[in-house]
Design an enzyme around this catalytic site. Structure first.
Site, PDB file in Angstrom:
ATOM      1  N   HIS A  58      40.286  35.599  34.605  1.00 15.42           N
ATOM      2  CA  HIS A  58      41.021  36.569  33.747  1.00 15.42           C
ATOM      3  C   HIS A  58      41.291  35.966  32.252  1.00 15.42           C
ATOM      4  O   HIS A  58      41.703  36.455  31.485  1.00 15.42           O
ATOM      5  CB  HIS A  58      41.726  37.582  34.143  1.00 15.42           C
ATOM      6  CG  HIS A  58      41.346  38.552  35.144  1.00 15.42           C
ATOM      7  ND1 HIS A  58      40.231  39.252  35.011  1.00 15.42           N
ATOM      8  CD2 HIS A  58      41.634  38.540  36.404  1.00 15.42           C
ATOM      9  CE1 HIS A  58      39.912  39.845  36.426  1.00 15.42           C
ATOM     10  NE2 HIS A  58      40.964  39.594  37.053  1.00 15.42           N
ATOM     11  N   ASP A  68      38.129  39.794  47.061  1.00 18.05           N
ATOM     12  CA  ASP A  68      38.584  41.113  46.829  1.00 18.05           C
ATOM     13  C   ASP A  68      37.256  42.368  46.497  1.00 18.05           C
ATOM     14  O   ASP A  68      37.667  43.469  46.313  1.00 18.05           O
ATOM     15  CB  ASP A  68      39.467  41.260  45.790  1.00 18.05           C
ATOM     16  CG  ASP A  68      39.045  40.626  44.449  1.00 18.05           C
ATOM     17  OD1 ASP A  68      37.861  40.191  44.508  1.00 18.05           O
ATOM     18  OD2 ASP A  68      39.866  40.599  43.600  1.00 18.05           O
ATOM     19  N   HIS A 106      36.728  42.095  40.526  1.00 17.51           N
ATOM     20  CA  HIS A 106      37.086  42.356  39.112  1.00 17.51           C
ATOM     21  C   HIS A 106      36.316  41.512  38.254  1.00 17.51           C
ATOM     22  O   HIS A 106      35.561  40.446  38.726  1.00 17.51           O
ATOM     23  CB  HIS A 106      38.558  42.023  38.736  1.00 17.51           C
ATOM     24  CG  HIS A 106      39.629  42.836  39.689  1.00 17.51           C
ATOM     25  ND1 HIS A 106      40.075  41.994  40.834  1.00 17.51           N
ATOM     26  CD2 HIS A 106      39.982  43.857  39.762  1.00 17.51           C
ATOM     27  CE1 HIS A 106      40.709  42.811  41.536  1.00 17.51           C
ATOM     28  NE2 HIS A 106      40.956  44.116  40.867  1.00 17.51           N
ATOM     29  N   ASP A 152      33.764  38.234  42.331  1.00 16.74           N
ATOM     30  CA  ASP A 152      34.928  38.641  42.653  1.00 16.74           C
ATOM     31  C   ASP A 152      34.969  40.355  42.222  1.00 16.74           C
ATOM     32  O   ASP A 152      34.065  40.587  41.529  1.00 16.74           O
ATOM     33  CB  ASP A 152      35.880  38.131  41.520  1.00 16.74           C
ATOM     34  CG  ASP A 152      37.333  38.458  41.821  1.00 16.74           C
ATOM     35  OD1 ASP A 152      38.271  37.734  42.324  1.00 16.74           O
ATOM     36  OD2 ASP A 152      37.858  39.653  41.305  1.00 16.74           O
TER      37      ASP A 152
HETATM   38 ZN   LIG Z   1      39.658  40.017  41.381  1.00 15.65          ZN
END
Ligand SMILES: [Zn+2]
Length: 343
Positions: free
Chosen positions: A125, A247, A162, A160
């Site tokens: 991120h 995740d 996200h 991931d």
């Molecule tokens: Zn994540």
């Protein structure tokens, strides 16, 4: 030990990674790595691990702005966003995490085999000018920049749960990097629609599959088999890097995706096969998120078992995606990318 020379040292790890703590109840906790190490030990998959040095300031600056690097290094106690805090020791551990990523890449190039960087804090991120979402410096992007000194084509696969908005931002104008992401649509950070394909020279090189909640094994297989693999075959990367997040697992408390532990293994096997067939085995895997301690430990250990050609007994194997809930998202991404790739 049971580990042959061949399987020794596939893992990069530094004990200092356990000293990074946002706050005592934060999901991105030292227990995450602790659980992984225990699982590797109890499954006799540990072999041995290499301890990295810190990335240099120059390495970090290959991706991040001097202002931001200075902010992380010299702010003392502070915050980046509501989920990402700065402490006096953050910089030192973040550069060790980036250093772990660099070592994984270098060793894999040298030895033409997979390396798994068990690093904290995570990185995907982090954009050039800011951290966020538990990330400070973009470990995988820093490794890619280093590799691009010698190579011309790198593929990053980010599965991931996200979207890796930082990695996407960093390479959105680059034709030297294909960034492919599966992620849950509508959750943090809110980026990564199918119709964002990169810009300028990088047009067609950002490939997003934004899945609806509930997407699991069959959706991920379809994304890989019908989109990622054909793009890899045509792009011909010299190396594959993976942002690995535990995740996307159905046990994870932070996302609504539904990969089973079998799904993780199969997806990693597909990536491993692609690395062997296209890049002489050059593959480096970077730990990003993953917040159910046992499920994450199981899928990391399972991936390392895949690399070592071993079987691991899996506990979290409920498969709930027989209909491929994410198939429309894959079809949409294929449609968008049919102008750039033969699909
Ligand atoms: Zn994540």
């Amino acid at each position: 030990m049971g580990a042959s020379d061949d399987t020794l040292y596939m893992i990069i790890y530094h004990p200092k990674y356990l000293e990074h703590m946002q706050d005592p109840y934060h999901p991105e906790s030292p227990q995450r790595l602790d659980a992984i190490l225990k699982k590797l030990e109890s499954s006799e998959l540990m072999g041995g691990c290499l301890v990295p040095e810190a990335a240099t300031k120059e390495d970090i600056l290959s991706v991040h702005t001097p202002e931001y690097v200075d902010y992380v290094q010299n702010s003392g106690e502070g915050v980046i966003d509501s989920d990402t805090t700065l402490h006096t020791e953050t910089y030192e551990i973040a550069v060790l995490s980036a250093g772990g990523g660099l070592l994984a890449a270098r060793k894999s190039v040298e030895e033409k085999k997979p390396y798994f960087a068990l690093i904290r804090p995570p990185g995907h991120h982090a954009t050039p000018g800011s951290g966020g979402g538990f990330c400070y410096f973009n470990n995988i992007a820093i490794a890619a920049k280093e590799l691009l000194k010698e190579m011309e084509r790198i593929a990053i696969i980010d599965f991931d749960g996200h979207h890796g908005n930082g990695s996407s931002d960093i390479f959105q104008n680059s034709k030297e990097v294909v960034y492919m992401s599966t992620h849950q649509w509508g959750i943090y950070p809110g980026t990564g629609p199918a119709n964002f394909v990169g810009e300028g020279d990088g047009e067609g090189h950002i490939i997003n599959v934004p899945f609806p909640g509930g997407s699991g094994d069959f959706s991920f297989y379809k994304a890989f088999d019908e989109l990622f693999r054909p793009v890899l075959n045509q792009f011909k990367p010299e190396m594959i890097l993976v942002s690995f997040g535990g995740d996307a697992h159905y046990k994870d408390p932070l996302t609504g995706l539904a990969l089973s532990s079998f799904g993780y293994m199969d997806f990693m096997k597909k990536i491993f096969d692609a690395a062997k067939e296209l890049c002489e085995g050059r593959l480096a895997v970077y730990l990003e998120g993953g917040y159910h301690l046992q499920a994450q430990a199981e899928v990391v250990a399972g991936s390392i078992a895949v690399f070592q050609g071993k079987e691991l007994h899996m506990q979290f194997t409920d498969i709930s995606d027989q209909l491929g809930r994410g198939k429309d998202a894959v079809e949409e991404a294929k449609e968008v990318h049919s102008s750039y790739w033969k699909l």
